[in-house]
Design an enzyme around this catalytic site. Sequence first.
Site, PDB file in Angstrom:
ATOM      1  N   GLU A   1       0.845  -1.203   0.000  1.00 41.13           N
ATOM      2  CA  GLU A   1       0.000   0.000   0.000  1.00 41.13           C
ATOM      3  C   GLU A   1       0.873   1.242   0.000  1.00 41.13           C
ATOM      4  OE1 GLU A   1      -2.352  -0.177   3.566  1.00 41.13           O
ATOM      5  OE2 GLU A   1      -2.734  -2.319   3.288  1.00 41.13           O
TER       6      GLU A   1
ATOM      7  N   LYS B   1       2.107   4.649   1.655  1.00 36.46           N
ATOM      8  CA  LYS B   1       2.130   5.219   2.992  1.00 36.46           C
ATOM      9  C   LYS B   1       1.741   6.686   2.847  1.00 36.46           C
ATOM     10  CE  LYS B   1       4.882   5.352   7.204  1.00 36.46           C
ATOM     11  NZ  LYS B   1       4.665   6.722   7.602  1.00 36.46           N
TER      12      LYS B   1
ATOM     13  N   ASP C   1       0.887  10.458   3.784  1.00 31.66           N
ATOM     14  CA  ASP C   1       1.550  11.345   4.734  1.00 31.66           C
ATOM     15  C   ASP C   1       0.572  12.380   5.287  1.00 31.66           C
ATOM     16  OD1 ASP C   1       3.515  12.412   6.245  1.00 31.66           O
ATOM     17  OD2 ASP C   1       4.528  13.462   4.619  1.00 31.66           O
TER      18      ASP C   1
ATOM     19  N   TYR D   1      -7.093  -0.006   7.242  1.00 31.62           N
ATOM     20  CA  TYR D   1      -7.015  -1.066   8.252  1.00 31.62           C
ATOM     21  C   TYR D   1      -8.398  -1.269   8.878  1.00 31.62           C
ATOM     22  CZ  TYR D   1      -4.635  -3.665  12.062  1.00 31.62           C
ATOM     23  OH  TYR D   1      -4.197  -4.614  12.937  1.00 31.62           O
TER      24      TYR D   1
ATOM     25  N   LYS E   1      10.460   3.802   3.529  1.00 29.76           N
ATOM     26  CA  LYS E   1      10.347   5.250   3.354  1.00 29.76           C
ATOM     27  C   LYS E   1      11.092   5.724   2.112  1.00 29.76           C
ATOM     28  CE  LYS E   1       9.726   7.753   6.911  1.00 29.76           C
ATOM     29  NZ  LYS E   1       8.689   8.588   7.520  1.00 29.76           N
TER      30      LYS E   1
ATOM     31  N   CYS F   1      18.893  48.386  -2.228  1.00 25.57           N
ATOM     32  CA  CYS F   1      17.526  47.868  -2.276  1.00 25.57           C
ATOM     33  C   CYS F   1      17.002  47.878  -3.713  1.00 25.57           C
ATOM     34  CB  CYS F   1      16.624  48.715  -1.376  1.00 25.57           C
ATOM     35  SG  CYS F   1      14.893  48.209  -1.480  1.00 25.57           S
TER      36      CYS F   1
ATOM     37  N   CYS G   1      13.927  50.583  -3.800  1.00 25.85           N
ATOM     38  CA  CYS G   1      14.035  52.026  -3.570  1.00 25.85           C
ATOM     39  C   CYS G   1      15.465  52.530  -3.718  1.00 25.85           C
ATOM     40  CB  CYS G   1      13.500  52.383  -2.190  1.00 25.85           C
ATOM     41  SG  CYS G   1      14.595  51.862  -0.857  1.00 25.85           S
TER      42      CYS G   1
ATOM     43  N   CYS H   1      16.754  46.678   4.136  1.00 27.31           N
ATOM     44  CA  CYS H   1      16.669  48.000   3.532  1.00 27.31           C
ATOM     45  C   CYS H   1      16.271  48.942   4.663  1.00 27.31           C
ATOM     46  CB  CYS H   1      15.623  48.024   2.421  1.00 27.31           C
ATOM     47  SG  CYS H   1      15.196  49.714   1.948  1.00 27.31           S
TER      48      CYS H   1
ATOM     49  N   CYS I   1      10.393  53.152   1.389  1.00 28.29           N
ATOM     50  CA  CYS I   1      10.535  52.024   0.472  1.00 28.29           C
ATOM     51  C   CYS I   1       9.152  51.392   0.217  1.00 28.29           C
ATOM     52  CB  CYS I   1      11.495  51.010   1.090  1.00 28.29           C
ATOM     53  SG  CYS I   1      11.773  49.573   0.068  1.00 28.29           S
TER      54      CYS I   1
END
Length: 673
Positions: free
Chosen positions: A111, A113, A115, A225, A311, A406, A409, A424, A430
């Site tokens: 099957e 797995k 998550d 299950y 896994k 930046c 600006c 900045c 800005c």
Amino acid sequence: MDEISRINLLRQQLHEHNRRYYVLNQPEISDQEFDALMRELQELEARHPECFDPNSPSQRVGSDLNHEFQQVQHRRPMLSLANTYNKEEVSDFYNRVSEGLQGQPFKICCEMKFDGLSISLWYEHGRLVRAVTRGDGVQGDDVTENVKTIRSIPLVLPHRDDIPEEFEIRGEVLMPWESFEALNRERAASEEPLFANPRNAASGTLKSKSSAVVARRRLDAYLYYLLGNDIPSESHYQNLLLAQQWGFKIGPQTRLVSSLQEIYDFIDYWDTERRNLPVATDGIVLKVDSIAQQRSLGMTAKSPRWAIAYKFLAEKQTTILREVTYQVGRTGAITPVANMDPVQLSGTVVRRATLNNEDFIRRLDLHIGDHVFVEKGGEIIPKIVDVDLDARDQNLGPRVEFITHCPECGAKLVRYEGEAAHYCPNDANCPPQLCGRIEHFISRKAMNIDSLGPETIAEYFRRGIVRDPADLYEIRRDQISGARGQRDKSASRILQGIQESKNVPFERVLFALGIRFVGEIAAKSLARYFKSMDALMHASIDDMLQVNGIGQVIAQSVTTWFQNPQNQWLVERLRSYGLQMELSEQELSVHSDRLAGQNIVISGVFAHHSRDEYKALIERHGGKNVGNISAKTSFVLAGENMGPSKLEKAQRLGIRIMSEDEFLQLIENPTQL
Ligand code: IVH
């Protein structure tokens, strides 16, 4: 047909349409037809309250009423699986099983797995009666109300001879990639923290106190299950197939095999193919199929000997780095972003990944044109984890140099001592910082002006209507209702939302200002301690250090913020528009530190105040209301009918149980603690 029979018929039909849509992916009617039937059912149910059924399809929309989760003992403990990471370990498992069964032939059920988070569902007489999270494996939270909103979980089963009167079925609750990404987009827009991965999102959602929230978030569930005293088959695989016929969603990948080679084939196939699944998977589960053989193999203390998880390795891909761009956040922090050739990663196409900061880029010696490894492990935002130095050739571009100014600006960037990020410093001008501050101001946990969103703010900013939060209160209808008033309705909504925000309590106004390091909790503590903006503005660093949870960094940041004349001007303007600048009478009248440091669990039904009122009382007196009893619990505030498992746990841990009257006396007179 009378109305009662019609209700029953509609319920039956809607259950079946639900199953066709959510379990089989084969709807027979359109969404509109479905909605029409649902509306009819809801109207009839409203007329016939005597026919209320907690398992009616109409109950899937959930409720906004807060509920606490009761702890429930599992009838059979929920074990976990031992993990393997390579084929050799899988082969060891196979051989152990073979030896354990003394050479008998056996089959293995393979099957996916999934998550998400595991859930145990109880059915009695064909109806879902209880859904419990795994918890610590022995007891978990009763999340029945929330689980009922998951459309692929049947609330009522068909009439069939092979369905046991009572059984348990376990599986995984998941948030499909699509819902997960939509949810995070929404959260990003309202500046709420993002969920790192679908598992966290699913678990956060399932534990939400409001089942209406759960209903909106579109969870899904795969069952794997079946347990009980009289389950229909001696084969695990057959049981799953039957459960599928009863209306449960079973992983369609599930296969029964009878050799190690077939297991390897299954692993190899899904190792890559899983990327195209609509939900997250993190491995494969192998189970001995015969339940008699499972019984004879038995368990270790933690996990069954008849099953194992394989896994998958965290998913990593290589692609080519084309450009590095830089984002400026609300606080001025600069984030470098890698722009890459598109690549498939865990089911989504990835073009951008974070590069963290300058040191990280240096460490990788990153160049444009580099072949980079991108990983989307647990995190939502993919990251670059390494560079493939061997793949470099003459096409390699220039080394990536962190910007000095930046990008928005042009201000020269600064890097504060001990911090990895660049900032900045031009917070007064800005654009993304100005815009970001307004977006923070209106966000849900701040002023909660939900008639405005980030896009509207960006538009108003571009048009010069707003530059700071106080400008919001100066917006005129003619500025936002469109040239010919075609947006009149939405303008009214927006203006009303802005007006209503004037009632938002002081502590949230303080949070809304967006002072660096002053989050929701710090704002609350400061507001409660100083009680007014004026007192806080005039407080010294030492004064602030007296407040629980406030340290040097926050105190310094608050002081610096209030010293800035522009910020003082902002506060004065907000005050003049009528925002709350002090605690309300009510908050002032009953507030103390009497319960400081106390973790208090509320359980049961109360006579003098509602549960929410008790929660507020606890907080107003400096205590903390926690959900579950643990060794850290100070005492349980217990009303009538406290849940038996809570009672038992409190007694086992020797935790004091306090009655409602005792508690009310206590907040009058704390010496009794
Ligand atoms: S069987 C005794 N089957 O993995 C067998 N578990 O570490 C118990 N899981 O807690 C679990 N997909 O949440 C089983 N097809 C699957 C599964 C699965 C995901 C999760 C489950 C469990 C954990 C085991």
